[in-house]
Design a protein around this motif. Structure first.
Motif, PDB file in Angstrom:
ATOM      1  N   ARG A  41       0.863  -1.191   0.000  1.00 36.11           N
ATOM      2  CA  ARG A  41       0.000   0.000   0.000  1.00 36.11           C
ATOM      3  C   ARG A  41       0.892   1.231   0.000  1.00 36.11           C
ATOM      4  O   ARG A  41       1.697   1.425   0.922  1.00 36.11           O
ATOM      5  CB  ARG A  41      -0.890  -0.018   1.248  1.00 36.11           C
ATOM      6  CG  ARG A  41      -2.022   0.983   1.213  1.00 36.11           C
ATOM      7  CD  ARG A  41      -3.157   0.470   0.380  1.00 36.11           C
ATOM      8  NE  ARG A  41      -4.321   1.348   0.403  1.00 36.11           N
ATOM      9  CZ  ARG A  41      -5.126   1.519  -0.604  1.00 36.11           C
ATOM     10  NH1 ARG A  41      -4.908   0.899  -1.748  1.00 36.11           N
ATOM     11  NH2 ARG A  41      -6.183   2.296  -0.523  1.00 36.11           N
ATOM     12  N   CYS A  42       0.789   2.049  -1.048  1.00 37.05           N
ATOM     13  CA  CYS A  42       1.688   3.208  -1.191  1.00 37.05           C
ATOM     14  C   CYS A  42       0.903   4.499  -1.411  1.00 37.05           C
ATOM     15  O   CYS A  42      -0.171   4.487  -2.031  1.00 37.05           O
ATOM     16  CB  CYS A  42       2.623   3.012  -2.384  1.00 37.05           C
ATOM     17  SG  CYS A  42       3.812   1.694  -2.162  1.00 37.05           S
ATOM     18  N   LEU A  43       1.467   5.584  -0.946  1.00 34.63           N
ATOM     19  CA  LEU A  43       0.926   6.916  -1.241  1.00 34.63           C
ATOM     20  C   LEU A  43       1.205   7.207  -2.714  1.00 34.63           C
ATOM     21  O   LEU A  43       2.344   7.095  -3.170  1.00 34.63           O
ATOM     22  CB  LEU A  43       1.587   7.970  -0.349  1.00 34.63           C
ATOM     23  CG  LEU A  43       1.182   9.416  -0.607  1.00 34.63           C
ATOM     24  CD1 LEU A  43      -0.294   9.649  -0.301  1.00 34.63           C
ATOM     25  CD2 LEU A  43       2.034  10.373   0.224  1.00 34.63           C
ATOM     26  N   ASN A  44       0.179   7.574  -3.456  1.00 32.34           N
ATOM     27  CA  ASN A  44       0.308   7.758  -4.905  1.00 32.34           C
ATOM     28  C   ASN A  44       0.641   9.215  -5.239  1.00 32.34           C
ATOM     29  O   ASN A  44      -0.215  10.081  -5.177  1.00 32.34           O
ATOM     30  CB  ASN A  44      -1.008   7.333  -5.565  1.00 32.34           C
ATOM     31  CG  ASN A  44      -0.983   7.505  -7.073  1.00 32.34           C
ATOM     32  OD1 ASN A  44       0.060   7.777  -7.662  1.00 32.34           O
ATOM     33  ND2 ASN A  44      -2.129   7.353  -7.701  1.00 32.34           N
ATOM     34  N   LEU A  45       1.893   9.457  -5.603  1.00 37.02           N
ATOM     35  CA  LEU A  45       2.309  10.816  -6.009  1.00 37.02           C
ATOM     36  C   LEU A  45       2.680  10.831  -7.495  1.00 37.02           C
ATOM     37  O   LEU A  45       3.463  11.657  -7.935  1.00 37.02           O
ATOM     38  CB  LEU A  45       3.496  11.287  -5.160  1.00 37.02           C
ATOM     39  CG  LEU A  45       3.214  11.526  -3.672  1.00 37.02           C
ATOM     40  CD1 LEU A  45       4.473  11.949  -2.946  1.00 37.02           C
ATOM     41  CD2 LEU A  45       2.134  12.579  -3.472  1.00 37.02           C
ATOM     42  N   ILE A 394       1.728  15.413   4.188  1.00 39.09           N
ATOM     43  CA  ILE A 394       2.789  15.530   5.205  1.00 39.09           C
ATOM     44  C   ILE A 394       3.612  14.242   5.245  1.00 39.09           C
ATOM     45  O   ILE A 394       4.835  14.271   5.325  1.00 39.09           O
ATOM     46  CB  ILE A 394       2.183  15.881   6.589  1.00 39.09           C
ATOM     47  CG1 ILE A 394       1.675  17.342   6.561  1.00 39.09           C
ATOM     48  CG2 ILE A 394       3.194  15.689   7.711  1.00 39.09           C
ATOM     49  CD1 ILE A 394       0.776  17.740   7.703  1.00 39.09           C
ATOM     50  N   LYS A 395       2.916  13.088   5.152  1.00 37.82           N
ATOM     51  CA  LYS A 395       3.623  11.788   5.112  1.00 37.82           C
ATOM     52  C   LYS A 395       4.561  11.746   3.893  1.00 37.82           C
ATOM     53  O   LYS A 395       5.727  11.350   3.991  1.00 37.82           O
ATOM     54  CB  LYS A 395       2.591  10.658   5.055  1.00 37.82           C
ATOM     55  CG  LYS A 395       2.967   9.432   4.243  1.00 37.82           C
ATOM     56  CD  LYS A 395       3.567   8.336   5.087  1.00 37.82           C
ATOM     57  CE  LYS A 395       3.881   7.108   4.233  1.00 37.82           C
ATOM     58  NZ  LYS A 395       4.834   6.201   4.815  1.00 37.82           N
ATOM     59  N   GLY A 396       4.042  12.176   2.731  1.00 38.09           N
ATOM     60  CA  GLY A 396       4.858  12.197   1.520  1.00 38.09           C
ATOM     61  C   GLY A 396       6.065  13.101   1.665  1.00 38.09           C
ATOM     62  O   GLY A 396       7.178  12.747   1.258  1.00 38.09           O
TER      63      GLY A 396
END
Length: 428
Positions: A41-45, A394-396
């Motif tokens: 599960r990843c933050l999508n940038l 903020i996490k990114g």
């Protein structure tokens, strides 16, 4: 081959704020990669999901499912045969109204909208003046047209004027006859730079020399402007001053395909002559319905103010993320309000370092290398979405800051926090 694992990563979910990235492994230094059944599960940038329409939406998704049941997945026909449904007609009228032009025509693919339209608009004896950083689809369309092509320095209206003056004075090669037609082609937001086009100045030059303008709004339509109508709205340009307005449905609207909006005469001409309209299967009806529903949400015609909220959020998110990255010491390209922000890596060896380390810390980023950019101008391209919450961003930022220190890509001095500087002033 060694950096093979940094590209073409398969995902196993909708391209929302968070995505499931399929894990892969290699036993031969990345020559061949094997998928596993595990996902991360990843933050999508990385996705162009600017307004958050790419995942399930409370208004769009039910309408799309209904259209799938009514019209099926494909029309199995070209537009001039049996491929025009009432949805296609509704979309063309809606797009024309949305961008402020008299008429519009739609195509099943964004890339083809440029590469197949430009050769129909201009041919031998014509002149295309193209921005030096225009997208590959424009470059291929210009090459395939048979027209002469000249390039002006990126986003530089004064150099455009120099090129225009010189070409108009000289005329066609050998014969020196006047050019049959001159078209200036620019983009609204440059996808690898995140920069806004200097449209008002470029339009003024084009008017002065009475040449046609072609504006590619693939990344700007829906994403910028108070009501999402792109760079014309953001920069105060009257759409009537732009002869051809092109855009895609693949970014802000979460669908596929593209459009050309222009005068009724031009659109009618394209319907008779453009191979992408005459010979290609028409847009899938559920994809058409997705665009119609998304535009209605943006316009507030769904009975809510979610469209306005999405537009405000993409602007706030983009400007917050950009300013925070700059404070950390990264070299970030582009202008404020633009949801595309490239972080310069420069050294190609830093591409795998940045990409793998971000993925290890559950952040999915897109890195861009040669031939999409010059060899020594490698970059990581961040795309912000209205679907991102402040906590996501903020996490990114925390992960990118850590990885930036590890990879050594903070090329500027770090800006000290404001409360510290105020404390120093008091001490003095």
């Amino acid at each position: 081959m060694i950096v093979h694992d940094c590209f073409s990563r398969p995902i196993a979910s909708a391209p929302d704020a968070w995505i499931d990235v399929v894990e892969r492994y290699s036993n031969d230094n990345n020559k061949t990669l094997h998928r596993t059944s595990n996902t991360t599960r990843c933050l999508n940038l990385g996705s162009y999901n600017y307004l958050g329409f790419a995942a399930a939406d409370e208004y769009c998704t039910p309408h799309v499912i209904d259209s799938l049941k009514k019209y099926s997945c494909s029309t199995c026909s070209v537009r001039v045969d049996g491929g025009t449904t009432d949805l296609h007609t509704e979309l063309e009228e809606l797009v024309a109204r949305f961008v402020g032009k008299p008429a519009a025509i739609t195509f099943g693919m964004g890339y083809v909208t440029n590469s197949a339209i430009i050769p129909v608009l201009i041919g031998k004896g014509g002149l295309i003046i193209s921005d030096s950083l225009n997208h590959n689809s424009i470059v291929n369309g210009a090459r395939g047209s048979g027209a002469a092509v000249r390039v002006f320095q990126h986003n530089n209206p004064s150099h455009l004027e120099e090129v225009l003056r010189e070409q108009i004075a000289e005329g066609q090669p050998r014969t020196h006859r006047p050019w049959k037609k001159i078209i200036v082609i620019v983009e609204g937001i440059y996808s690898m730079e995140g920069e806004l086009c200097q449209l008002p100045e470029i339009i003024a030059v084009c008017k002065k020399y009475k040449v046609y303008t072609y504006l590619d709004e693939a990344h700007s339509i829906g994403a910028v402007g108070k009501t999402g109508r792109g760079v014309c709205e953001l920069l105060g340009v009257d759409p009537a001053d732009v002869d051809i307005m092109m855009g895609t449905f693949t970014k802000s609207f979460g669908s596929c395909g593209g459009y050309i909006a222009a005068s009724k005469e031009i659109v009618q001409y394209l319907k008779y002559t453009c191979p992408a309209y005459l010979y290609a299967t028409s847009m899938s009806p559920p994809a058409v319905q997705q665009v119609i529903s998304a535009i209605k949400v943006i316009l507030g015609e769904d009975g809510s103010n979610r469209g306005a909220q999405k537009l405000a959020r993409i602007r706030e998110n983009s400007n917050f993320f950009r300013s925070e990255l700059q404070k950390m010491g990264f070299e970030v390209l582009g202008d404020s309000d633009s949801p595309v922000m490239p972080i310069m890596l420069y050294n190609p060896a830093k591409i795998p370092a940045f990409s793998r380390e971000c993925l290890r810390q559950n952040v999915a980023v897109v890195t861009v290398a040669f031939p999409a950019t010059p060899l020594l101008l490698a970059r990581a391209r961040i795309c912000i979405s209205a679907a991102h919450s402040r906590e996501d961003l903020i996490k990114g930022l925390e992960v990118i800051s850590k990885v930036g220190d590890l990879a050594g890509i903070k090329y500027f001095p770090v800006e000290p926090p404001k409360h510290e500087t105020q404390g120093h002033k008091k001490l003095e």
